[in-house]
Enzyme design. Sequence first.
Site, PDB file in Angstrom:
ATOM      1  N   GLU A 121     -37.441 -66.277  62.813  1.00 51.07           N
ATOM      2  CA  GLU A 121     -38.374 -66.588  63.884  1.00 51.07           C
ATOM      3  C   GLU A 121     -38.848 -68.007  63.647  1.00 51.07           C
ATOM      4  O   GLU A 121     -39.074 -68.405  62.502  1.00 51.07           O
ATOM      5  CB  GLU A 121     -39.572 -65.644  63.857  1.00 51.07           C
ATOM      6  CG  GLU A 121     -39.208 -64.202  64.070  1.00 51.07           C
ATOM      7  CD  GLU A 121     -40.324 -63.249  63.687  1.00 51.07           C
ATOM      8  OE1 GLU A 121     -41.274 -63.669  62.996  1.00 51.07           O
ATOM      9  OE2 GLU A 121     -40.224 -62.078  64.055  1.00 51.07           O
ATOM     10  N   TYR A 133     -31.158 -75.093  63.205  1.00 54.80           N
ATOM     11  CA  TYR A 133     -30.592 -73.741  63.258  1.00 54.80           C
ATOM     12  C   TYR A 133     -29.414 -73.677  64.235  1.00 54.80           C
ATOM     13  O   TYR A 133     -28.393 -73.065  63.931  1.00 54.80           O
ATOM     14  CB  TYR A 133     -31.665 -72.719  63.641  1.00 54.80           C
ATOM     15  CG  TYR A 133     -32.824 -72.680  62.677  1.00 54.80           C
ATOM     16  CD1 TYR A 133     -32.634 -72.779  61.297  1.00 54.80           C
ATOM     17  CD2 TYR A 133     -34.130 -72.553  63.139  1.00 54.80           C
ATOM     18  CE1 TYR A 133     -33.701 -72.754  60.420  1.00 54.80           C
ATOM     19  CE2 TYR A 133     -35.200 -72.523  62.254  1.00 54.80           C
ATOM     20  CZ  TYR A 133     -34.982 -72.627  60.909  1.00 54.80           C
ATOM     21  OH  TYR A 133     -36.039 -72.597  60.044  1.00 54.80           O
TER      22      TYR A 133
END
Length: 168
Positions: A121, A133
Amino acid sequence: MASANYLGKNTELAALNIQLVTADTPAALIERGHAIHVQAQFSPWKLSTFADCFTPPYYGLFALDENELVGYAIVLEVLDEATLMDIAVVQHCRGRGVGKALLQRVLDKAKARSMREVWLEVRESNFAAIHLYETHGFEHIELRKNYYPTENGKENAAIMKWPNVAMA
């Protein structure tokens, strides 16, 4: 601590070393990691909670530049899934490849341990982390509304997943 050199191609740090946190890791180093955590998080964990995240089923990695702790990653592994619980880099080393090296090491460990996927998250406003990411193969799964506390209320969390294509 078990260690391995993990230099990213774009890093400006001369001797970045990624080390697995073990029972032999000095308490002072754990405390320094917690100080980085406190600096990086709006609502940080207590030191005892942070330290507990280096015991199974969690593991932790420390990034050291020479003898200075400059970042860490904390991962939870359950069965064949891993969750990147926290990753942070000291302010003066951000943008210098530390986060990239830590994330790459997490993904390498996930492959070596036959993890099907790695979840995380991230604050919706953390564009640098989201880009990191994405460049490492994480996919956007969903948005968790009003998840993270902020000075002005709440902020959404982006839920992302890295699928281990070797396990497909």
